[in-house]
Structure formats: structure tokens, C-alpha cells
Enzyme design. Structure first.
Site, PDB file in Angstrom:
ATOM      1  N   LYS A   1       0.601  -1.566  -0.356  1.00  0.00           N
ATOM      2  CA  LYS A   1       0.193   0.189  -0.138  1.00  0.00           C
ATOM      3  C   LYS A   1       0.857   0.954   0.451  1.00  0.00           C
ATOM      4  CE  LYS A   1      -3.858  -2.790   2.491  1.00  0.00           C
ATOM      5  NZ  LYS A   1      -4.586  -2.546   3.208  1.00  0.00           N
TER       6      LYS A   1
ATOM      7  N   GLN B   1      -4.738  -1.762   9.841  1.00  0.00           N
ATOM      8  CA  GLN B   1      -4.708  -3.097   9.818  1.00  0.00           C
ATOM      9  C   GLN B   1      -5.028  -4.001  10.233  1.00  0.00           C
ATOM     10  OE1 GLN B   1      -3.964  -3.489   6.045  1.00  0.00           O
ATOM     11  NE2 GLN B   1      -4.233  -5.766   6.260  1.00  0.00           N
TER      12      GLN B   1
ATOM     13  N   ASP C   1     -11.202   3.286   4.485  1.00  0.00           N
ATOM     14  CA  ASP C   1     -11.463   1.352   4.806  1.00  0.00           C
ATOM     15  C   ASP C   1     -12.698   1.055   4.160  1.00  0.00           C
ATOM     16  OD1 ASP C   1      -9.521  -0.124   4.404  1.00  0.00           O
ATOM     17  OD2 ASP C   1      -9.048  -0.430   6.582  1.00  0.00           O
TER      18      ASP C   1
HETATM   19  N1  GUN Z   1      -6.732  -6.755   6.892  1.00  0.00           N
HETATM   20  C1  GUN Z   1      -7.355  -7.387   5.510  1.00  0.00           C
HETATM   21  N2  GUN Z   1      -8.205  -6.716   4.597  1.00  0.00           N
HETATM   22  C2  GUN Z   1      -7.643  -5.430   4.717  1.00  0.00           C
HETATM   23  C3  GUN Z   1      -7.692  -4.335   4.500  1.00  0.00           C
HETATM   24  O1  GUN Z   1      -8.864  -4.206   3.296  1.00  0.00           O
HETATM   25  N3  GUN Z   1      -8.182  -2.984   5.332  1.00  0.00           N
HETATM   26  C4  GUN Z   1      -7.625  -3.385   6.596  1.00  0.00           C
HETATM   27  N4  GUN Z   1      -7.681  -2.142   7.302  1.00  0.00           N
HETATM   28  N5  GUN Z   1      -7.085  -4.144   7.187  1.00  0.00           N
HETATM   29  C5  GUN Z   1      -7.522  -5.145   6.635  1.00  0.00           C
END
Ligand code: GUN
Length: 295
Positions: free
Chosen positions: A52, A96, A119
């Protein structure tokens, strides 16, 4: 069979974003700024967050990575979230998941300011998504919609079967595919751990979206001839022939299923890259002070 190439499509989206960032800069606006909080040292989470951040640089965004120890208290993490909410230089941020067990994930999700919730996990964002109001869509479902749209697949009237009902993928995906939009306008069936007759249900799917986290679960006898198959699963399995020591497996047995499909996503290189590209799209929207809308 045509491959739904998420790697290439995500790269095209990043190129579009890059142009828009250059325009923002030219017109004297600040560049979008995404922050990512990661707690602990889970290998897969580290890899996702590193991608990311790397891709932010590629499109010209600023990014901030905040690494916290897995012993952190809930209070300290909530204070970090509050500080990001109040930091005017940051347009959007993510925490995350998963988080260590001493931390209530729901509390953390609800602490994120909805206008920075790129998100799309905050209850306000989820509520707006359900109502079809402008909001940030969660990145994986948004990525799948973008992939379907970029391949110009018209989904109206199709039967979409979603395997899995998680808050992050299965549930929002089922809602989005039923909306009066393109992609959307599907008749949707959600299959979950208490459902019965998986083979019969999957065989009726024009679009099969699989988000179970069970490697190679979907076999060819579960797939209708000509179906569109979207594989959200990414499981690491040990593989001593690989430099990393593991390889990635999807929820679909690609070798078994592919030739029956009209379209199919590979793993890796399918939904994964689209998820990150869609997070970048949400961050671009955040920097413009608008929440994303899917037409
Ligand atoms: N863990 C797995 N997928 C995601 C996501 O799209 N965003 C976040 N913050 N954590 C995750």
C-alpha cells in the site's frame, strides 16, 4: 476463457490516478496523503501494508506508515487513531486488521473519523453503502466492481453467488451486487458456513465470488459452463522451492476450473492488486473532500 487481469487493470488505474495527482499539484492543491497503522509483525499484514505504501509513492501520494508493537494497549491505539483524525495533513488512513486480542477491533473501527475512513469499515460508511449514499466503499468489493466494470461485463439480471459473509468482503459484496447499478442489478445468493447444497447453489451462479479463505475449495463440478469466477482468497502455503518459502493459493482450484469459465481471476494478480488500487482511489476522493460514489 478470458483472464480478468487485476495486475494490469490496477496498473491502468494507478496511471489514471497519477495523472490526476499531477493535475492537483499543477493547480496548487496538496497531494493526497494516506497513513497506515500496523500493529505487530504478522507477515501477510506487513506485506499488504508495504505494498500500500509503495504504491502511494508510485502514484505521487504522500504516505505515512505507523508501526506499533503487538503489546500496545487499546487506549494507546485509540489515542493514535485520534491523533490521525486530527492531523490535517492526512486525508485518509487505515488500521490494518487483524489486531491483537487485547484490542477491540470494533472500538478501533468506530474511532476512525468517517471522512477519513478510506477502508469503508466504520458503521457510518457501511450504513451509507447499504443506502446507496456517497461513501467510501470497502477496498476489496470496490476493487471487484472496478475490475468487472473495466472489462465491460454487464451484470444486470445475472445470478451472483457470494461464498462467504465476512464484514470486509462477503457481506458488502452481496449488497453491492444487488444494487440498482452497473455492476449490480444481480439476483444474489449468499452461501455461508450454515448453508446447504453448495454444489447445487454454485452451479446456478452466472457470477461466483469466492471469499472463504479455504485454499482451492472450488472445484470444476461446482462451476457452471460459461460462469464468471472471482477469487478473493489468498492463503500462504509452505513451498520450499520458492525464495520466500511460501506460495499463494486462491479459494478456487484454478487449474481445474479455468477452462469452464468465461472469465476468471488468477491468484496472485487478480483481486489483490485491485484492492490496493481501490484504496488509492478512495484516498484520492478523500483528498478532494468527497466520498466515493459508484455510478
Ligand atoms: N485486513 C485484510 N484486508 C484488509 C483491508 O482491506 N483493510 C484493513 N485495514 N485490514 C485488512
Amino acid at each position: 476463457m478470458q483472464l480478468l487481469d487485476g495486475k494490469k487493470t490496477a496498473s491502468d488505474i494507478r496511471a489514471d490516478i497519477k495523472v490526476q495527482v499531477a493535475e492537483l499539484k499543477e493547480n496548487g492543491f496538496k497531494v493526497p496523503h494516506l497513513a497506515a497503522v500496523i500493529v505487530g509483525d504478522d507477515g501477510a499484514s506487513q506485506t499488504y501494508v508495504a505494498s500500500k505504501v509503495k504504491q502511494c509513492a508510485e502514484v505521487g501520494f504522500e504516505s505515512t506508515l505507523i508501526k506499533l508493537p503487538d503489546t500496545i494497549s487499546e487506549e494507546a491505539l485509540l489515542a493514535q487513531v485520534e491523533s490521525l483524525n486530527n492531523n490535517e495533513s492526512i486525508d485518509g488512513f487505515i488500521v490494518q486488521l487483524p489486531l491483537p486480542e487485547q484490542i477491540d477491533e470494533q472500538k478501533v473501527t468506530e474511532a476512525v473519523a468517517p471522512e477519513k475512513d478510506v477502508d469503508g469499515f466504520h458503521p457510518e460508511s457501511v450504513g451509507k453503502m447499504v443506502l446507496g449514499l456517497p461513501t467510501y466503499l470497502p477496498a476489496t468489493p470496490y476493487g471487484i466492481l472496478n475490475l468487472i466494470d473495466r472489462y465491460n461485463i454487464k451484470t444486470e439480471g445475472m445470478h451472483c453467488v457470494v461464498l462467504g459473509r465476512s464484514n470486509i468482503v462477503g457481506s458488502p459484496m452481496s449488497i453491492l451486487m444487488a444494487r440498482n447499478t452497473q455492476p449490480g442489478n444481480c439476483t444474489v445468493t449468499v452461501y455461508h458456513s450454515r448453508s446447504k447444497n453448495i454444489r447445487t447453489i454454485c452451479n446456478q451462479a452466472d457470477i461466483l465470488i469466492v471469499a472463504l479463505g479455504r485454499p482451492e475449495f472450488v472445484k470444476s463440478e461446482m462451476v457452471k459452463e460459461g460462469a464468471i469466477v472471482i477469487d478473493v482468497g489468498i492463503t500462504r502455503v509452505k513451498d520450499s522451492t520458492k525464495k520466500s518459502g511460501y506460495r499463494l493459493l486462491g479459494d478456487v482450484d484454478f487449474g481445474d476450473v479455468a477452462e469452464k469459465c468465461s472469465y476468471i481471476t488468477p491468484v496472485p494478480g487478480g483481486v489483490g492488486p485491485m484492492t490496493i488500487a481501490s484504496l488509492l482511489l478512495n484516498t484520492l476522493q478523500a483528498s478532494k473532500g468527497k466520498r466515493a460514489v459508484v455510478a
